[in-house]
Write an enzyme that holds these catalytic residues in place. Structure first.
Site, PDB file in Angstrom:
ATOM      1  N   LYS A  28       1.573 -62.147   6.768  1.00  0.00           N
ATOM      2  CA  LYS A  28       1.514 -60.674   6.613  1.00  0.00           C
ATOM      3  C   LYS A  28       2.893 -60.777   4.652  1.00  0.00           C
ATOM      4  O   LYS A  28       2.336 -60.470   3.944  1.00  0.00           O
ATOM      5  CB  LYS A  28       1.385 -60.128   7.232  1.00  0.00           C
ATOM      6  CG  LYS A  28       0.384 -59.433   8.112  1.00  0.00           C
ATOM      7  CD  LYS A  28      -0.897 -59.289   7.095  1.00  0.00           C
ATOM      8  CE  LYS A  28      -1.960 -59.079   8.055  1.00  0.00           C
ATOM      9  NZ  LYS A  28      -3.100 -58.877   7.289  1.00  0.00           N
ATOM     10  N   TYR A  83       1.736 -64.148  12.425  1.00  0.00           N
ATOM     11  CA  TYR A  83       0.847 -63.046  11.914  1.00  0.00           C
ATOM     12  C   TYR A  83       1.544 -62.493  10.940  1.00  0.00           C
ATOM     13  O   TYR A  83       1.824 -62.428   9.800  1.00  0.00           O
ATOM     14  CB  TYR A  83       0.900 -62.351  12.771  1.00  0.00           C
ATOM     15  CG  TYR A  83       0.433 -61.154  12.253  1.00  0.00           C
ATOM     16  CD1 TYR A  83      -0.568 -60.652  12.086  1.00  0.00           C
ATOM     17  CD2 TYR A  83       1.568 -59.881  12.608  1.00  0.00           C
ATOM     18  CE1 TYR A  83      -1.188 -59.262  11.921  1.00  0.00           C
ATOM     19  CE2 TYR A  83       0.899 -58.323  11.471  1.00  0.00           C
ATOM     20  CZ  TYR A  83      -0.753 -58.002  11.655  1.00  0.00           C
ATOM     21  OH  TYR A  83      -0.862 -57.034  11.317  1.00  0.00           O
ATOM     22  N   ARG A 130     -14.646 -53.024  13.045  1.00  0.00           N
ATOM     23  CA  ARG A 130     -14.020 -52.993  14.054  1.00  0.00           C
ATOM     24  C   ARG A 130     -13.304 -52.589  13.907  1.00  0.00           C
ATOM     25  O   ARG A 130     -12.625 -53.179  12.957  1.00  0.00           O
ATOM     26  CB  ARG A 130     -14.113 -55.059  14.994  1.00  0.00           C
ATOM     27  CG  ARG A 130     -15.759 -55.525  14.968  1.00  0.00           C
ATOM     28  CD  ARG A 130     -15.960 -56.260  16.210  1.00  0.00           C
ATOM     29  NE  ARG A 130     -14.709 -57.993  15.216  1.00  0.00           N
ATOM     30  CZ  ARG A 130     -13.923 -58.210  16.133  1.00  0.00           C
ATOM     31  NH1 ARG A 130     -13.169 -57.540  16.799  1.00  0.00           N
ATOM     32  NH2 ARG A 130     -12.715 -59.441  15.373  1.00  0.00           N
ATOM     33  N   ASN A 138      -8.887 -56.523   4.551  1.00  0.00           N
ATOM     34  CA  ASN A 138      -8.112 -56.409   6.244  1.00  0.00           C
ATOM     35  C   ASN A 138      -9.117 -57.142   7.094  1.00  0.00           C
ATOM     36  O   ASN A 138      -8.112 -57.104   8.072  1.00  0.00           O
ATOM     37  CB  ASN A 138      -9.572 -54.739   6.360  1.00  0.00           C
ATOM     38  CG  ASN A 138      -9.163 -54.113   7.178  1.00  0.00           C
ATOM     39  OD1 ASN A 138      -7.835 -53.935   8.474  1.00  0.00           O
ATOM     40  ND2 ASN A 138      -9.624 -54.850   7.984  1.00  0.00           N
ATOM     41  N   ASP A 179     -17.318 -65.169   5.523  1.00  0.00           N
ATOM     42  CA  ASP A 179     -16.263 -66.040   5.750  1.00  0.00           C
ATOM     43  C   ASP A 179     -15.734 -66.093   4.936  1.00  0.00           C
ATOM     44  O   ASP A 179     -15.377 -67.160   3.687  1.00  0.00           O
ATOM     45  CB  ASP A 179     -16.786 -67.581   6.271  1.00  0.00           C
ATOM     46  CG  ASP A 179     -14.700 -68.329   7.417  1.00  0.00           C
ATOM     47  OD1 ASP A 179     -14.146 -67.417   6.441  1.00  0.00           O
ATOM     48  OD2 ASP A 179     -15.593 -69.167   7.247  1.00  0.00           O
TER      49      ASP A 179
END
Length: 253
Positions: free
Chosen positions: A163, A159, A15, A88, A60
């Site tokens: 990262k 988030y 996706r 990703n 997973d």
């Protein structure tokens, strides 16, 4: 090794940005393993559309045993080892600045979820890929980052922290794995127009970001995917430990 000779695993490849990366790889003739966790219908539909050298495999990535099975299945289906990994996959997240938890209220569980998805997931795939990459004397690892840890215009605390940790792993791993012929790099985007994660972002925000960007538009998933291909290609054979920001020039360096 040319892209057309590589078996490339894309985590979260069914996706949004992951699908754009899978499509770009298939366009260049690579064999692609689309990893998915829950998006079975989308993954299988994309694999069928992209052709016989593309397969969809569920796993997973936060579970090491599941990742080991993923690599075993990938080898069995493709007839060879995984040469490159694109990390990703994104733990459930929405870029909705109005709905984000503020620093005074955010719970650690949100940080843990993002760290597990970004850092633990990448560690699991790298460790699973290493034996074959070392045996071949060749490997490519590309991690997907963000420009938010350089320009936290919207403070998505969980988030962004995850990262940033992934960038640290990118750089330490590049030093550790370089002697084995394995490069490790990161491609960091800003707001992308449009992915599942950015679908909650108001159009006015997209337009505002475009106005501040030298190219005067918001980067697309397809444009981001092209930068990923660079790090996988022979053109980047002497590049490792780098973080390439692909956001139309909004953030420098």
């Amino acid at each position: 090794m040319r892209l057309s000779e590589q078996n490339v695993l894309v985590t979260g490849g069914a996706r949004g940005l992951g699908a754009a990366i899978s499509e770009a790889l298939a366009r260049e003739g690579a064999s692609v393993v689309i990893n998915y966790r829950r998006s079975e219908a989308q993954a299988k539909s994309l694999a069928e559309r992209l052709g016989p050298r593309v397969v969809a495999i569920q796993a997973d990535i936060t579970d090491a045993a599941s990742v080991a099975r993923l690599f075993e299945e990938a080898r069995a289906v493709s007839g060879g080892p995984v040469h490159a990994v694109v990390n990703n996959a994104l733990a459930d997240f929405s870029f909705d600045g109005d709905a984000r938890p503020k620093l005074g209220d955010i719970e650690w569980t949100r940080f843990q979820q993002q760290i597990d998805g970004a850092l633990k997931g990448a560690l699991n795939t790298i460790q699973a890929a290493l034996p074959a990459m070392r045996a071949a004397g060749f490997g490519r690892i590309v991690n997907v980052g963000t420009n938010l840890f350089q320009n936290p215009v919207v403070p998505y605390h969980d988030y962004t922290a995850a990262k940033a940790a992934l960038l640290a792993l990118t750089r330490t791993a590049s030093n550790d794995l370089g002697p084995d012929g394995i490069t490790v790099n990161m491609v960091s985007g800003g707001l992308l127009r449009t992915t599942d994660a950015s679908s909650a972002t108001p159009e006015a925000v997209f337009d505002m970001v475009a106005g501040f960007t030298p190219l005067r538009r918001v980067t697309t998933p397809a444009e981001f995917a092209d930068a990923v291909l660079f790090f996988l290609s022979p053109w980047a054979r002497a590049v490792t430990g780098q973080n390439l920001v692909v956001d139309g020039g909004l953030v420098k360096g």
